[in-house]
Design a protein around this motif. Structure first.
Motif, PDB file in Angstrom:
ATOM      1  N   UNK A 200       0.869  -1.166   0.000  1.00  0.00           N
ATOM      2  CA  UNK A 200       0.000   0.000   0.000  1.00  0.00           C
ATOM      3  C   UNK A 200       0.908   1.219   0.000  1.00  0.00           C
ATOM      4  N   UNK A 201       0.723   2.098  -0.983  1.00  0.00           N
ATOM      5  CA  UNK A 201       1.596   3.255  -1.165  1.00  0.00           C
ATOM      6  C   UNK A 201       0.813   4.507  -0.792  1.00  0.00           C
ATOM      7  N   UNK A 202       1.312   5.250   0.197  1.00  0.00           N
ATOM      8  CA  UNK A 202       0.643   6.448   0.678  1.00  0.00           C
ATOM      9  C   UNK A 202       1.608   7.623   0.693  1.00  0.00           C
ATOM     10  N   UNK A 203       1.103   8.809   0.388  1.00  0.00           N
ATOM     11  CA  UNK A 203       1.906  10.018   0.520  1.00  0.00           C
ATOM     12  C   UNK A 203       2.145  10.296   1.997  1.00  0.00           C
ATOM     13  N   UNK A 204       3.385  10.618   2.362  1.00  0.00           N
ATOM     14  CA  UNK A 204       3.741  10.906   3.755  1.00  0.00           C
ATOM     15  C   UNK A 204       4.508  12.232   3.777  1.00  0.00           C
ATOM     16  N   UNK A 205       3.771  13.342   3.713  1.00  0.00           N
ATOM     17  CA  UNK A 205       4.411  14.631   3.546  1.00  0.00           C
ATOM     18  C   UNK A 205       4.686  14.887   2.084  1.00  0.00           C
ATOM     19  N   UNK A 206       5.238  16.047   1.773  1.00  0.00           N
ATOM     20  CA  UNK A 206       5.464  16.413   0.374  1.00  0.00           C
ATOM     21  C   UNK A 206       6.544  15.571  -0.293  1.00  0.00           C
ATOM     22  N   UNK A 207       7.547  15.117   0.483  1.00  0.00           N
ATOM     23  CA  UNK A 207       8.720  14.507  -0.126  1.00  0.00           C
ATOM     24  C   UNK A 207       8.882  13.024   0.166  1.00  0.00           C
ATOM     25  N   UNK A 208       7.922  12.405   0.866  1.00  0.00           N
ATOM     26  CA  UNK A 208       8.083  11.001   1.235  1.00  0.00           C
ATOM     27  C   UNK A 208       6.870  10.164   0.856  1.00  0.00           C
ATOM     28  N   UNK A 209       7.113   8.886   0.629  1.00  0.00           N
ATOM     29  CA  UNK A 209       6.074   7.895   0.378  1.00  0.00           C
ATOM     30  C   UNK A 209       6.237   6.768   1.377  1.00  0.00           C
ATOM     31  N   UNK A 210       5.139   6.312   1.960  1.00  0.00           N
ATOM     32  CA  UNK A 210       5.168   5.179   2.887  1.00  0.00           C
ATOM     33  C   UNK A 210       4.716   3.923   2.158  1.00  0.00           C
ATOM     34  N   UNK A 211       5.523   2.874   2.244  1.00  0.00           N
ATOM     35  CA  UNK A 211       5.238   1.603   1.587  1.00  0.00           C
ATOM     36  C   UNK A 211       4.952   0.568   2.662  1.00  0.00           C
ATOM     37  N   UNK A 212       3.709   0.095   2.742  1.00  0.00           N
ATOM     38  CA  UNK A 212       3.316  -0.879   3.768  1.00  0.00           C
ATOM     39  C   UNK A 212       3.043  -2.222   3.109  1.00  0.00           C
ATOM     40  N   UNK A 213       3.824  -3.273   3.434  1.00  0.00           N
ATOM     41  CA  UNK A 213       3.617  -4.583   2.804  1.00  0.00           C
ATOM     42  C   UNK A 213       2.288  -5.191   3.221  1.00  0.00           C
ATOM     43  N   UNK A 214       1.579  -5.792   2.257  1.00  0.00           N
ATOM     44  CA  UNK A 214       0.276  -6.383   2.525  1.00  0.00           C
ATOM     45  C   UNK A 214       0.364  -7.787   3.078  1.00  0.00           C
ATOM     46  N   UNK A 215       1.551  -8.370   3.061  1.00  0.00           N
ATOM     47  CA  UNK A 215       1.703  -9.725   3.591  1.00  0.00           C
ATOM     48  C   UNK A 215       2.531  -9.736   4.864  1.00  0.00           C
ATOM     49  N   UNK A 216       2.516  -8.618   5.586  1.00  0.00           N
ATOM     50  CA  UNK A 216       3.198  -8.558   6.866  1.00  0.00           C
ATOM     51  C   UNK A 216       4.562  -7.905   6.765  1.00  0.00           C
ATOM     52  N   UNK A 217       5.042  -7.405   7.894  1.00  0.00           N
ATOM     53  CA  UNK A 217       6.341  -6.765   7.928  1.00  0.00           C
ATOM     54  C   UNK A 217       6.224  -5.267   8.154  1.00  0.00           C
ATOM     55  N   UNK A 218       7.357  -4.642   8.438  1.00  0.00           N
ATOM     56  CA  UNK A 218       7.380  -3.215   8.756  1.00  0.00           C
ATOM     57  C   UNK A 218       7.223  -2.366   7.506  1.00  0.00           C
ATOM     58  N   UNK A 219       6.623  -1.191   7.686  1.00  0.00           N
ATOM     59  CA  UNK A 219       6.483  -0.235   6.592  1.00  0.00           C
ATOM     60  C   UNK A 219       7.845   0.369   6.268  1.00  0.00           C
ATOM     61  N   UNK A 220       8.020   0.774   5.020  1.00  0.00           N
ATOM     62  CA  UNK A 220       9.257   1.392   4.543  1.00  0.00           C
ATOM     63  C   UNK A 220       8.919   2.778   4.034  1.00  0.00           C
ATOM     64  N   UNK A 221       9.784   3.757   4.320  1.00  0.00           N
ATOM     65  CA  UNK A 221       9.577   5.104   3.824  1.00  0.00           C
ATOM     66  C   UNK A 221      10.604   5.414   2.739  1.00  0.00           C
ATOM     67  N   UNK A 222      10.145   5.985   1.642  1.00  0.00           N
ATOM     68  CA  UNK A 222      11.014   6.435   0.557  1.00  0.00           C
ATOM     69  C   UNK A 222      10.947   7.961   0.529  1.00  0.00           C
ATOM     70  N   UNK A 223      12.095   8.613   0.670  1.00  0.00           N
ATOM     71  CA  UNK A 223      12.130  10.070   0.772  1.00  0.00           C
ATOM     72  C   UNK A 223      13.002  10.671  -0.317  1.00  0.00           C
ATOM     73  N   UNK A 224      12.477  11.672  -1.007  1.00  0.00           N
ATOM     74  CA  UNK A 224      13.250  12.433  -1.973  1.00  0.00           C
ATOM     75  C   UNK A 224      13.854  13.647  -1.280  1.00  0.00           C
TER      76      UNK A 224
END
Length: 473
Positions: A200-224
């Motif tokens: 699941x890909x969600x906007x997290x502020x103007x410069x970051x995206x939060x990536x949450x795995x659907x089959x378990x595990x910790x979310x990952x943040x991608x930041x520009x």
């Protein structure tokens, strides 16, 4: 409201609703034997309309099977069809999100969750593999890990305000594979999100995206990074958008982000590929030498910040670089080895044609054969065909010819495209991708096929029916 913006037959549409499927309402009681092996009534092929259209180059003269008018999500070895409560097939038309290749994005949508039936049919035979009864207000194409085609089923529920609290929307998401097996599920607050590669890909502020795995595990943040950096995800192209730099957000085990993602930076933007699980850097455009043809200033820096990654596969990265500050539509493509950072083969340089009908991939991109041995660029002269592996040009249109916009390739290298006279509608044709020989010069638009992998079968959806053809023998 949902952020998807779509292009369908040159018309830009906005999908104003994230519809979906409540997985708790899924019922596979119609699926037949356990494992989804049911082949339909008596194992017979579906009985659909006869095909009466023109011969389609690259495909057999007669379809293997057909259905009444319908849209479908291509899952590789199966098609996913949706029937509403009245038993009518969804067509995917109307105000729906459409991917860059023109295939089905959102197949079925309603204002509120309603009963529907998911039909998973074998690509080659049309036989039903599995049938699921769900309650949903949107069914859309997605991918699971490593780009495996999948279908996402959504159901949104809204809790009204009590007068003080805010109205609250919760969307349940269930992802299924081509055999109807549930791959993962999530519940998301709100409706500003996308689903891709099992995340699941969600906007997290103007410069970051939060990536949450659907089959378990910790979310990952991608930041520009960068002054006033902005970074977003475009579901139509599956790319991260960081100003002048674009790349697939998730591709296999990697994710991309943008450094200096701002037009206010003195430094050119860079694309950085990291390990999706650990966040460690695996490759970056900052660590490689731009290909010949890219203009550099006196300090050896690129004069253009425009940069794209077109593909990552087999340990290599296919890139497109803006040629120069004063050549905004001219791009240089080159392939790099991930491990060594060295360029593989030569490069191709093209001035791409801007199209007012194309609001998705306007610059620096090409269409590819399924095995990526050929690519076709939409240049200002028309179509140019080149080899991504070594950058070698196969052929290119010349001045005085009718400029063709490439649309897509068949698995056996037939290129479908469109030409347009100044005062006439588009004319669709098929040419041999390696020899430039015209194989059909006047195809109806609805008869320009899509191709399902790995079978190589082609399919079209017309007002008369949904037709699936074997490859030409």
């Amino acid at each position: 409201m949902n952020k998807y913006t779509a292009t369908a037959v040159g018309l830009v549409l906005t999908l104003g609703l994230v519809a979906g499927c409540d997985s708790s309402d899924a019922d596979d009681s119609a699926s037949g034997p356990k494992g989804g092996s049911w082949a339909g009534p008596h194992g017979a092929k579906p009985t659909g309309p006869a095909y009466s259209g023109p011969a389609i180059p690259g495909l057999a003269a007669r379809p293997a099977w057909s259905l009444p008018p319908a849209g479908a999500i291509d899952l590789g070895d199966a098609f996913l069809f949706v029937k509403d409560a009245q038993g009518e097939y969804a067509t995917g038309g109307g105000y729906t999100w459409v991917p860059a290749d023109g295939s089905v994005g959102t197949l079925h949508s309603t204002d509120d969750p309603e009963p529907a039936t998911l039909e998973f049919r074998d690509v080659k035979t049309g036989q039903v593999r599995k049938s699921l009864k769900v309650k949903t207000d949107r069914v859309a194409a997605t991918t699971w890990h490593d780009g495996v085609p999948a279908v996402a089923v959504f159901a949104a529920a809204t809790t009204e305000s009590d007068g003080l609290s805010q109205e609250k929307t919760t969307t349940k998401i269930t992802v299924y594979g081509s055999d109807g097996t549930e791959l993962g599920k999530s519940s998301v607050e709100g409706d500003e999100f996308d689903v891709r590669e099992g995340y699941v890909i969600e906007q997290d502020g103007d410069a970051s995206l939060k990536l949450t795995p659907m089959d378990g595990g910790a979310a990952r943040k991608v930041t520009c990074t960068g002054q006033l950096a902005r970074c977003s995800f475009d579901a139509r192209t599956n790319e991260i958008d960081g100003g002048q730099a674009h790349a697939p957000l998730i591709t296999g085990k990697y994710a991309f982000h943008v450094e200096n993602a701002s037009t206010y930076e003195d430094e050119p933007e860079q694309l950085v590929m990291t390990d999706l699980a650990t966040g460690e850097k695996a490759w970056s455009t900052a660590d490689v030498t731009p290909p010949a043809g890219v203009e550099l200033d006196e300090d050896g820096k690129r004069t253009s910040g425009a940069l794209r990654v077109l593909d990552v596969r087999d340990g290599r990265v296919l890139t497109a670089w803006g040629a120069g500050a004063f050549s905004p539509d001219t791009w240089v493509t080159a392939t790099y080895d991930i491990a060594s950072g060295k360029q593989v083969g030569g490069s191709s340089k093209y001035s791409y044609q801007d199209s007012p009908d194309d609001t998705i991939n306007t610059e620096g991109s090409s269409v590819f054969t399924p095995d990526h041995t050929l690519a076709a660029a939409h240049t200002k002269q028309g179509t140019a065909v080149w080899q991504p592996a070594d950058g070698k040009e196969v052929w290119a249109q010349k001045e005085g010819e009718k400029a063709m916009q490439p649309l897509r390739f068949s698995p056996n290298g037939i290129l479908y495209g469109a030409t347009k006279d100044e005062f006439s509608p588009s004319v669709f044709l098929a040419v041999d991708g390696r020899t430039k020989k015209v194989l059909a010069k006047s195809l109806p638009e609805e008869d320009v096929p899509f191709f399902s992998q790995p079978s190589g079968y082609g399919y079209i959806s017309t007002q008369k029916g949904f037709f699936v053809f074997p490859a030409q023998g």
